[in-house]
Design an enzyme around this catalytic site. Structure first.
Site, PDB file in Angstrom:
ATOM      1  CG  ASP A 172      -2.223   0.690   1.046  1.00  0.00           C
ATOM      2  OD1 ASP A 172      -2.321   1.512   0.117  1.00  0.00           O
ATOM      3  OD2 ASP A 172      -3.151   0.456   1.853  1.00  0.00           O
TER       4      ASP A 172
ATOM      5  CG  ASP B 234      -9.217   2.146  -0.937  1.00  0.00           C
ATOM      6  OD1 ASP B 234      -8.622   1.104  -1.254  1.00  0.00           O
ATOM      7  OD2 ASP B 234      -8.750   2.965  -0.126  1.00  0.00           O
TER       8      ASP B 234
HETATM    9  C1  DGJ Z   1      -5.843   1.793   1.820  1.00  0.00           C
HETATM   10  C2  DGJ Z   1      -6.134   0.606   0.959  1.00  0.00           C
HETATM   11  O1  DGJ Z   1      -6.456   1.015  -0.325  1.00  0.00           O
HETATM   12  C3  DGJ Z   1      -7.225  -0.223   1.620  1.00  0.00           C
HETATM   13  O2  DGJ Z   1      -7.611  -1.278   0.779  1.00  0.00           O
HETATM   14  C4  DGJ Z   1      -6.712  -0.716   2.928  1.00  0.00           C
HETATM   15  O3  DGJ Z   1      -5.642  -1.599   2.717  1.00  0.00           O
HETATM   16  C5  DGJ Z   1      -6.271   0.452   3.800  1.00  0.00           C
HETATM   17  N1  DGJ Z   1      -5.372   1.320   3.119  1.00  0.00           N
HETATM   18  C6  DGJ Z   1      -5.609  -0.027   5.058  1.00  0.00           C
HETATM   19  O4  DGJ Z   1      -5.116   1.011   5.810  1.00  0.00           O
END
Ligand code: DGJ
Length: 682
Positions: A428, A486
């Site tokens: 991430d 997301d």
């Molecule tokens: C942002 C990501 O895009 C999400 O899928 C998740 O992993 C969160 N961060 C976790 O903090």
């Protein structure tokens, strides 16, 4: 010397004769077999007249257009030495190299046309002088014909990536710039220019994508000089790259694609090209990711039932998302401290991993290696390793250009991958850099990914950046999946996946089945709509299955079986998208490369404009073959505004050319519903 590159219906003609910098004479449709005399005559025939009030020689816009050749448009290569500007006067140095002897600067353009007809260009600048040389820009440009008038590119925001925007720019520069230190949610992504009115299945289009995960620029310049150029490159901050005598800067590739078959024609070059070097070597396992199921609520007791539920519905990879490391109870703290939180996991991750692997699933882990919370042991002990203005999601950035910082994070990741049987990392990256340091940081990131891959070749990596904030062809050779967005809301996803899939093949696009009420939008969606939408990608689940009903679990189980039996087609076929006559109704699908079978989604995003929705036309099938069309059970039934189906429903047999041209009467789907159709050649 004239270079005529040809592949897959594309020609690129380069004129490298004479003492000037080489120029692109033509990039587009294949010109066929041409003799050397033909090529020379063509190159000469495209040299323009000298218009009034202009330089006294014909304007030959080269691969490095500049003031010395009479180009007063946007510079492609710009350099200077301390003390003042430097106007390059480049002369051919053989091949596609050029040099300004007096200035002590050499430029070389690399040009490649792949077997799939994808054109790549990148620029190198070498300091052949005796003092430092600052590189301000080293991008590439190619000419596009004047009939290329309409621009399509993308903007977006968190959870709403790749929003298309179209317009007809007048004279001037339409420039899209990313200064996020990553492409960002508003990335231009694929700056496309075409003959006005182009669509998915028709029209001539030229497109550029900068294969780089840091700051970048792509542009179309429609010059009043009568020339149009498509350009792209790394966006360098002032002073960011300074070459010592003898040093060379090489910019990222800009990927250029032409098609006379609309936007699908671009994908039909990009996807086979990407597949020719893709690191994906095995079927994409169906994922369960814990994020929207439990967030930071981690414990063996909480997660064991989810592991069991995942295994029962047919999940193949269980991914433990954010929350597993020391002190990480919310998103304000602990990033950087990559040690298992023994308060939540007193016996480490082994008991959970044993449960996962014991149930026949792989184990995956979330990390965010480039980020550090100020409230972390790492930040407290090494404040000098942090870069980037302010905080963003309570984060600073770890300066990977510092060898000690790089080694620290590499060693922590290496230790985790060595200690635990981790098959996959969700990597991430949740903030903009906010520093003029993206060049070095991006190079270091690529080195880190490459080093970890070399040391742990069986570990797959996903590029995530608050969803789809870092999806580009620079990072793609180093990862096996991208987190498309997301949002798991299928209504948003229909658009995000459709447009991200323009460049990225579906097997890379993480697409998860979320809970009925989407966490990011609050919108509630029918199970069948969620199932159809999540099928077209690297499918997964991001839903607390321990709260699902028996009927829902049975539906999900049927869907995972469908995914497994269809994934060779879904992940190896040709992506096709219908041109919608009603924006509320979409058709998209995947057709096998031998056109023996296909899967299509028919999607009602909203209410159709007429009482009868538009007919379903199925693009991309073999016109001369006959197909059996049937409705596929995805696990759950869609909702119809009226139960009576059209007479052909749920199956018929028709030639491919008829299905593409005339189509099938549509079922009366309620808004925010979808159906899946299978076509099998008979
Ligand atoms: C942002 C990501 O895009 C999400 O899928 C998740 O992993 C969160 N961060 C976790 O903090």
């Amino acid at each position: 010397m004239l270079h005529h590159l040809r592949a897959a219906g594309v020609s690129v003609l380069l004129d490298a004769r004479g003492t000037g910098v080489p120029r692109v004479v033509h990039w587009g449709r294949d010109l066929g077999d041409l003799t050397d005399e033909d090529l020379a005559a063509l190159a000469d025939a495209t040299v323009p007249a000298v218009p009034p009030s202009s330089v006294d020689h014909p304007l030959r816009v080269s691969l490095v257009p500049g003031l010395a050749e009479g180009w007063s448009g946007r510079p492609t290569v710009a350099v200077h030495r301390p003390g003042g500007p430097l106007d390059l006067d480049l002369r051919s140095a053989g091949g596609l190299a050029s040099r300004d002897e007096a200035a002590g600067v050499a430029v070389e353009t690399e040009v490649e046309l792949t077997p799939q007809g994808v054109l790549r260009l990148r620029q190198s600048v070498r300091n052949e002088g005796s003092t430092p040389l600052a590189v301000d820009a080293a991008a590439v440009v190619v000419p596009v014909p004047d009939r290329a008038r309409e621009v399509l590119d993308f903007s977006g925001l968190w959870s709403h990536e790749r929003r298309p925007q179209r317009h007809l720019p007048p004279h001037g520069v339409w420039s899209r710039e990313s200064r996020h230190g990553r492409p960002g949610h508003d990335d231009a992504f694929l700056l496309t220019v075409g003959v006005p009115g182009f669509g998915f299945r028709h029209g001539e289009v030229w497109a550029a994508h900068v294969a780089w995960s840091g700051d970048s620029v792509s542009w179309l310049e429609r010059s009043s000089l009568g020339v149009s150029l498509l350009g792209g490159g790394e966006l360098l901050a002032p002073g960011e790259v300074t070459l010592a005598p003898g040093e060379t800067y090489t910019g990222p590739w800009t990927v250029l694609v032409w098609s006379d078959a609309g936007l699908d024609g671009l994908s039909d070059r990009l996807h086979p090209w990407i597949r020719s070097w893709s690191t994906i070597g095995r079927p994409r396992p169906l994922v369960l990711n814990t994020w929207e199921a439990v967030y930071f609520d981690h414990s063996l007791e909480r997660l064991e039932p989810l592991v069991d539920a995942a295994a029962a519905v047919g999940v193949e990879r269980f991914v433990l998302d954010d929350g597993w490391f020391r002190g990480r109870d919310d998103d304000t703290r602990a990033l950087g401290d990559w040690f298992v939180d023994l308060a939540k996991w007193p016996d480490g991750l082994t008991p959970l991993i044993d449960r996962v692997t014991g149930a026949g699933m792989e184990f995956g882990l979330w990390v965010e290696p480039e980020m550090v919370n100020p409230d972390s042991d790492l930040a407290r002990s090494h404040p000098q390793w942090l870069v980037g203005a302010g905080t963003w999601r309570h984060q600073r950035v770890l300066d990977l250009t510092q060898p000690a910082a790089y080694a620290h994070v590499r060693d922590r990741l290496d230790a985790l991958l060595t200690e635990y049987p981790i098959a996959y990392l969700k990597w991430d990256h949740n903030r903009d850099l906010l520093a003029s340091a993206a060049h070095g940081q991006t190079i270091a990131l690529y080195a880190l990914l490459a080093e970890l891959r070399a040391d742990h070749p069986s570990v797959e990596i996903e590029s995530c950046a608050s969803g789809g904030g870092r999806i580009d062809l620079g990072i793609l050779p180093l990862v096996d999946r991208v987190w498309t967005s997301d949002t798991n809301d299928p209504l948003e996803r229909q658009s995000i996946q459709r447009w991200t899939g323009l460049v990225i093949p579906p097997e890379y696009l993480g697409s998860h089945l979320g809970a009925a009420r989407a966490h990011t939008t609050g919108r509630t969606a029918a199970l069948s709509f969620r199932l159809v939408t999540a099928l077209f990608g690297h499918a997964g689940i991001e839903w607390d299955l321990t709260r699902a009903s028996a009927d829902e679990l049975a539906a999900v189980t049927r869907w995972t079986a469908l995914y497994r039996s269809s994934r060779a087609l879904l992940h190896g076929g040709v992506v096709v998208r219908g041109d919608a006559s009603d924006p509320a109704w979409l058709t998209h699908g995947v057709v096998a490369t031998d056109r023996s079978e296909a899967l299509f989604a028919v999607v009602a995003l909203g209410t159709a404009q007429g009482a009868l929705p538009p007919v379903i036309r199925l693009p991309g099938l073999d016109p001369s073959r006959t197909y059996r069309v049937s409705v596929v059970d995805v696990g759950a039934e869609p909702t119809f505004v009226q139960p009576q189906a059209p007479p052909w429903w749920p199956g018929t047999t028709l030639p491919g050319r008829v299905l593409a041209e005339v189509g099938l009467a549509a079922p009366l789907l309620a808004p925010e519903n979808a159906v899946l159709l299978r076509c099998e050649a008979v």
